[in-house]
Design a protein around this motif. Structure first.
Motif, PDB file in Angstrom:
ATOM      1  N   TYR A   1       0.829  -1.198   0.000  1.00  0.00           N
ATOM      2  CA  TYR A   1       0.000   0.000   0.000  1.00  0.00           C
ATOM      3  C   TYR A   1       0.868   1.255   0.000  1.00  0.00           C
ATOM      4  CZ  TYR A   1      -4.019  -2.979   1.141  1.00  0.00           C
ATOM      5  OH  TYR A   1      -5.009  -3.927   1.101  1.00  0.00           O
TER       6      TYR A   1
ATOM      7  N   ARG B   1       2.264   4.818   1.114  1.00  0.00           N
ATOM      8  CA  ARG B   1       2.478   5.558   2.360  1.00  0.00           C
ATOM      9  C   ARG B   1       3.198   6.858   2.039  1.00  0.00           C
ATOM     10  NH1 ARG B   1       2.422   2.544   7.305  1.00  0.00           N
ATOM     11  NH2 ARG B   1       1.868   0.343   7.014  1.00  0.00           N
ATOM     12  N   ASP B   2       3.081   7.833   2.948  1.00  0.00           N
ATOM     13  CA  ASP B   2       3.797   9.088   2.742  1.00  0.00           C
ATOM     14  C   ASP B   2       5.228   8.957   3.279  1.00  0.00           C
ATOM     15  OD1 ASP B   2       3.734   9.394   5.519  1.00  0.00           O
ATOM     16  OD2 ASP B   2       2.071  10.822   5.493  1.00  0.00           O
TER      17      ASP B   2
ATOM     18  N   GLY C   1       5.687   7.473   6.599  1.00  0.00           N
ATOM     19  CA  GLY C   1       5.206   6.114   6.793  1.00  0.00           C
ATOM     20  C   GLY C   1       3.727   6.011   7.095  1.00  0.00           C
ATOM     21  N   ASN C   2       3.004   7.109   6.980  1.00  0.00           N
ATOM     22  CA  ASN C   2       1.568   7.091   7.249  1.00  0.00           C
ATOM     23  C   ASN C   2       0.797   6.516   6.060  1.00  0.00           C
ATOM     24  OD1 ASN C   2       1.852   8.494   9.807  1.00  0.00           O
ATOM     25  ND2 ASN C   2       2.296  10.330   8.585  1.00  0.00           N
ATOM     26  N   ARG C   3      -0.269   5.810   6.356  1.00  0.00           N
ATOM     27  CA  ARG C   3      -1.085   5.189   5.304  1.00  0.00           C
ATOM     28  C   ARG C   3      -1.753   6.235   4.424  1.00  0.00           C
ATOM     29  NH1 ARG C   3      -4.459   0.382   8.416  1.00  0.00           N
ATOM     30  NH2 ARG C   3      -2.653  -0.767   9.282  1.00  0.00           N
ATOM     31  N   LEU C   4      -1.744   5.959   3.131  1.00  0.00           N
ATOM     32  CA  LEU C   4      -2.426   6.832   2.174  1.00  0.00           C
ATOM     33  C   LEU C   4      -3.607   6.131   1.511  1.00  0.00           C
ATOM     34  CD1 LEU C   4       0.658   8.481   0.392  1.00  0.00           C
ATOM     35  CD2 LEU C   4      -0.816   9.497   2.153  1.00  0.00           C
ATOM     36  N   GLU C   5      -3.803   4.857   1.834  1.00  0.00           N
ATOM     37  CA  GLU C   5      -4.874   4.085   1.205  1.00  0.00           C
ATOM     38  C   GLU C   5      -5.669   3.329   2.265  1.00  0.00           C
ATOM     39  OE1 GLU C   5      -3.449   2.895  -3.211  1.00  0.00           O
ATOM     40  OE2 GLU C   5      -2.340   1.872  -1.624  1.00  0.00           O
TER      41      GLU C   5
ATOM     42  N   TYR D   1      -6.929   0.218   3.729  1.00  0.00           N
ATOM     43  CA  TYR D   1      -6.551  -1.193   3.702  1.00  0.00           C
ATOM     44  C   TYR D   1      -7.768  -2.118   3.612  1.00  0.00           C
ATOM     45  CZ  TYR D   1      -1.671  -0.160   5.004  1.00  0.00           C
ATOM     46  OH  TYR D   1      -0.361   0.269   5.026  1.00  0.00           O
TER      47      TYR D   1
END
Length: 347
Positions: free
Chosen positions: A181, A183-184, A187-191, A193
């Protein structure tokens, strides 16, 4: 020298040219009280000792001269394991997991961000290198991310002197099938899950990454194998089955059926070319992926190890799989992969 003594010496020399080589994924083997993944608690001293002893109990049965390992975070931890297995600390090669402050690769902090590859060997290391950047022919664009140009976990290449014969051993750990997936930079999620549509996209990215890594490694090995008589062994966690597109991109074994000249650069599944116990390949597995048994830890050899090969230097006598521990509950497994071991006899 009597005829009898000559006979005994010949038998001893023949036995001396047998060696065992094995591969094992050690499932995040790290020193205690050190952080490796942000979402994983460090091992306590008690947990570390339990892990160390558990890995020893798994590996001691393989009784190998050469071990190739994946998921090593600290060279010092592997040295602890090596001592228990009867090796010397100097026989451990884990440059991307070094705990030596003088290391320019790790500054003594062990592996960072992702675990490393390593080997333990009783045979002399003539030379070694890490594979990092891809040849241009292997660079691909990953959907939504752009060009993929280097190995996430650099394969470890070591040329060993085995009873006077130089043999190149490569251990690798290709990209998993786990969805990749976006991430920025932090390390933060951009999508999301939980979105099944995005999951398809994320698994496509993983496949592209694994294929690029396989292609890059393949190009490197062709340079070693093409029009040479140099023996090569590739082993490790390929993260897909032997006949998969990505694994065959590495080995190209199937090409030999149509073009015998391809034997020069093809690699052969050791379990398929072993000269005894050939039925073992039909009951083997090294990993349980979503509950299904499969062989994703593999050992390939070049044509120099084919017993009927024109340029044969030896043969794969037997391949064994150690996987009983995979039947235990997950929390009781010290590794989530089986061990693959080959018995090889040089001429």
């Amino acid at each position: 020298m009597s005829q009898n003594n000559r006979f005994h010496k010949s038998k001893e020399q023949e036995m001396d040219k047998i060696f065992y080589i094995a591969t094992s994924n050690l499932l995040n083997f790290a020193l205690p009280n050190r952080s490796y993944y942000d979402n994983m608690q460090p091992y306590t001293n008690e947990q570390y000792n339990r892990k160390l002893n558990g890995l020893y109990e798994l590996l001691k049965n393989a009784k190998s001269d050469i071990y190739a390992f994946q998921e090593v975070w600290d060279e010092k931890a592997l040295q602890d394991l090596a001592l228990k297995l009867g090796f010397e600390p100097s026989q451990v090669l884990a440059p991307m997991a070094s705990n030596d402050p003088a290391s320019t690769l790790t500054l003594g902090q062990g592996a960072q961000d992702t675990p490393a590859l390593a080997i333990i060997t009783k045979h002399k290391v003539l030379e070694w290198q890490l594979l990092t950047d891809f040849p241009e022919l292997a660079v691909v664009d990953i959907p939504d991310e752009g060009p993929y140009r280097s190995f996430n976990r650099p394969p470890l290449v070591a040329t060993l002197e085995v009873y006077g014969q130089p043999i190149t051993v490569i251990t690798t750990h290709l990209k998993s099938k786990r969805p990749h997936y976006l991430r920025d930079a932090q390390g933060n999620r951009l999508e999301d899950y939980d979105n099944p549509l995005l999951r398809v996209r994320a698994k496509l990215r993983s496949l592209c990454m694994r294929a690029a890594e396989a292609a890059a490694l393949r190009l490197f090995m062709i340079d070693i194998l093409h029009k040479t008589r140099h023996p090569l062994i590739l082993l490790g966690d390929m993260n897909d089955v032997t006949d998969s597109v990505t694994t065959q991109l590495l080995a190209e074994t199937s090409e030999v059926i149509y073009d015998k000249a391809m034997r020069d650069v093809a690699l052969f599944d050791a379990a398929q070319v072993q000269t005894s116990y050939g039925w073992m390949k039909d009951v083997a597995y090294t990993h349980l992926y979503q509950g299904m048994p499969e062989v994703i830890d593999q050992l390939f050899v070049s044509e120099e190890f084919l017993v009927d090969g024109k340029f044969s230097l030896g043969e794969v006598e037997r391949v064994d799989y150690f996987n009983d521990h995979l039947k235990q509950d997950y929390e009781d497994r010290f590794s989530d992969h089986g061990i693959v071991r080959a018995k090889i006899k040089l001429k």
